[in-house]
Design an enzyme around this catalytic site. Structure first.
Site: not given
Ligand code: GLP
Length: 241
Positions: A66, A134, A136, A141
Site C-alpha cells: 500500500d 481494527d 485491517h 478497513e
Molecule cells: C498500517 C499499514 C498496515 C500495517 C498496520 C499496522 O496502517 N497500512 O499494513 O499492518 O497499519 O501497523 P503497525 O505494524 O505499525 O502496528
C-alpha cells in the site's frame, strides 16, 4: 489453514519471521512486503543476513501492499521512503524490481488495475502482513469486500489515530486516503506470513483467529487461505482461548 506460532515478545517474533522468510530468499522468488512498525525487526534481520551471509536480492522481485495518497515520494512517511530507508537501500534488490503502488498522479484507479495485472503476471510467493488494531490488513478497513482488487480507499478514523504518531501526533497531517492491494489480491499469494505484537492488537488477533469469517474483521479471511503462518507475541495473544 493457519499455523499459529506463539512467542514471548517482539524480538522472538522477528527471529521466527526471519526463519520463515529465509526459505524464500532465493533467486526467482517474489516477495510481498509490508510497512508499519511490526516488520522492522524482520527487515533488520534481512539486512544483517545480506551483509553477513551475502544473501542476494538481485534476482528477487517485490510488491508492496500500500501507499498513502498524495504524499510526495520523498516525504519521510511515504511508504516508498519507508521501504527504501529500512530495506531496499540496504540490500541489492534492483530498483525496477521493487514495486510500491503509487499514490500520486491523475488516474489512481487505472494505476491500481495495472498493479494487479503485474501481480497476476508474477504471483507473490510469500506475503508479509501486519495487522491493524481494527483488524485491517494493508489498508483494507472493516467492510472492504473480500474479493476486492487494488483500489483507492478511505482510512478509518482509528487508523488515522494509530498512524498519527508518525505525523507529529497531528491527525490533520495524516493522509485520509491510500492505495491498497485488495483483500482478493492479498489472498492470491501462495503463502502468507502475518505478524502481530503488542496488547493493542489482542482484540484484532482474537477476531482474526476465533471470530467468524466476516468483512467486519478483514484479517478473518485468512482462515480461508490454504497456507498462512501467524506469529503473535504474548500480549497480542492475551485474549485467545
Ligand atoms: C498500517 C499499514 C498496515 C500495517 C498496520 C499496522 O496502517 N497500512 O499494513 O499492518 O497499519 O501497523 P503497525 O505494524 O505499525 O502496528
Amino acid at each position: 489453514m493457519i499455523n499459529i506460532i506463539r512467542v514471548k515478545d517482539y524480538e522472538e517474533a522477528s527471529d521466527k519471521a526471519f526463519e520463515v522468510m529465509k526459505q524464500f530468499l532465493v533467486p526467482g522468488k517474489v516477495l510481498g512486503l509490508a510497512t508499519g512498525s511490526t516488520p522492522l525487526g524482520l527487515y533488520a534481520r534481512m539486512v544483517k543476513d545480506h551483509e553477513e551471509n551475502g544473501t542476494s536480492y538481485a534476482d528477487i522481485h517485490s510488491y508492496n501492499l500500500d501507499e498513502y495518497v498524495g504524499l510526495p515520494l520523498e516525504h519521510p512517511e511515504s511508504y516508498y521512503s519507508f521501504m527504501h530507508r529500512n530495506l531496499f537501500n540496504k540490500i541489492d534488490i534492483r530498483e525496477e524490481n521493487a514495486h510500491v503502488p503509487s499514490g500520486l498522479g491523475e488516474d489512481l484507479e487505472e494505476q491500481a488495475r495495472k498493479y494487479d495485472e503485474m501481480i497476476d503476471n508474477e504471483p507473490v510467493d510469500i506475503q508479509l502482513l501486519g495487522l491493524g488494531s481494527d483488524g485491517h490488513i494493508a489498508f483494507n478497513e472493516p467492510g472492504t469486500p473480500f474479493d476486492s482488487g487494488t483500489h483507492v480507499c478511505d482510512l478509518a478514523e482509528s487508523t488515522i489515530r494509530d498512524n498519527c504518531r508518525f505525523f507529529d501526533n497531528d491527525m490533520s497531517k495524516v493522509p485520509t486516503q491510500a492505495v491498497t492491494q485488495g483483500i482478493g489480491t492479498i489472498m492470491k499469494a501462495k503463502h502468507i506470513l502475518l505478524l502481530a505484537c503488542g496488547a493493542n492488537k489482542a482484540q484484532a488477533v482474537k477476531d482474526m483467529l476465533e471470530g467468524p469469517v466476516d468483512e467486519s474483521c478483514p484479517a478473518s479471511i485468512l482462515q480461508n487461505h490454504p497456507d498462512v503462518t501467524v506469529i503473535i507475541d504474548e500480549p497480542a495473544a492475551a485474549l485467545l482461548k
